[in-house]
Enzyme design. Sequence first.
Site, PDB file in Angstrom:
ATOM      1  N   HIS A 189     -15.851 -52.929   8.542  1.00  0.00           N
ATOM      2  CA  HIS A 189     -17.166 -52.336   8.784  1.00  0.00           C
ATOM      3  C   HIS A 189     -17.284 -52.149  10.294  1.00  0.00           C
ATOM      4  O   HIS A 189     -16.754 -52.961  11.051  1.00  0.00           O
ATOM      5  CB  HIS A 189     -18.288 -53.254   8.286  1.00  0.00           C
ATOM      6  CG  HIS A 189     -18.160 -53.634   6.847  1.00  0.00           C
ATOM      7  ND1 HIS A 189     -18.236 -54.946   6.405  1.00  0.00           N
ATOM      8  CD2 HIS A 189     -17.956 -52.868   5.740  1.00  0.00           C
ATOM      9  CE1 HIS A 189     -18.092 -54.972   5.089  1.00  0.00           C
ATOM     10  NE2 HIS A 189     -17.915 -53.730   4.664  1.00  0.00           N
ATOM     11  N   GLU A 225     -15.710 -48.363   3.316  1.00  0.00           N
ATOM     12  CA  GLU A 225     -16.690 -47.947   2.309  1.00  0.00           C
ATOM     13  C   GLU A 225     -18.010 -47.597   2.987  1.00  0.00           C
ATOM     14  O   GLU A 225     -19.017 -48.277   2.802  1.00  0.00           O
ATOM     15  CB  GLU A 225     -16.891 -49.017   1.220  1.00  0.00           C
ATOM     16  CG  GLU A 225     -16.248 -50.362   1.474  1.00  0.00           C
ATOM     17  CD  GLU A 225     -17.097 -51.266   2.328  1.00  0.00           C
ATOM     18  OE1 GLU A 225     -18.321 -51.100   2.320  1.00  0.00           O
ATOM     19  OE2 GLU A 225     -16.535 -52.118   3.007  1.00  0.00           O
TER      20      GLU A 225
END
Length: 278
Positions: A189, A225
Amino acid sequence: MVQQDEITTDFTGTPSAPHSVSMKVTDYAPVPTHAATDPYWEWVQVGPQRAYLLRRNRQVVDSIDRYFRRPPPGATIISSVVELPARSGDPSGSAPRLGMMSMQVFDVENPLHVDTLHRWMNLSRVAEFWKEEGPKSHQEGYIRSLPWHSTPLLVMLNGEPLGYLEAYWAVPDRISAYHKPETYDRGFHVLVGEDHLRGFLTVWFAVLAQWIFLDDARTTKIYAEPRIDNVKFIQTLERMGFERLGPGEIQMPHKRAALLGFRRETYDKLVAAGLVPL
């Protein structure tokens, strides 16, 4: 390290079942506090030691310390000389310039680290996607609450904080509920904090990939993601060599996300072409 033992298990902790599999397990780690409730691990008894198995894909982790070992806070895990692309309006002109990019493990006891993350998380463009704005105590709590399989990092350019990222092991992460990662795959992330240092994502991802793929030769890909409406970021990742995995999009509890992966073979090709650091 303990003496190698051969064990037999049916992946539920029951020794010597008819359908069991023999394996060698050489490295052991202390039982983590989360072991009793973590759905991704099972254990079998080997003398006084315990060996860990991955429940989801039934693979033995022969070096489980890779999962539980996190570099100490403040440690620099990689430093790399990089070529920074010229940007419009850059007084240095159109020629690329060199810089030193490094990554430090986030230290919640370091005021510089905490102050920097606090400022970034309260930027509107960051808060829109991360939802972690608030007082410093909130960011401190956030870092302390990160799961054991995730390592928080500050990205530095020439000694100046550039961004924040979390590198995680994919199998114990919730991403494994949507796609089957290999045992040592990772994900990340990221946020770019400094406005004047935006635009270098491709450069510092190359440094991240360099660290991940060198850190463990068994890592086959890196997951991302991003939220599905973060279109510019997704397009940047795809230009960098990320590809859609599985259904391409997934519905997670907290967001609808694009499911992307960057394969080791892609990294090796970029290295061979001289486009990323060795």
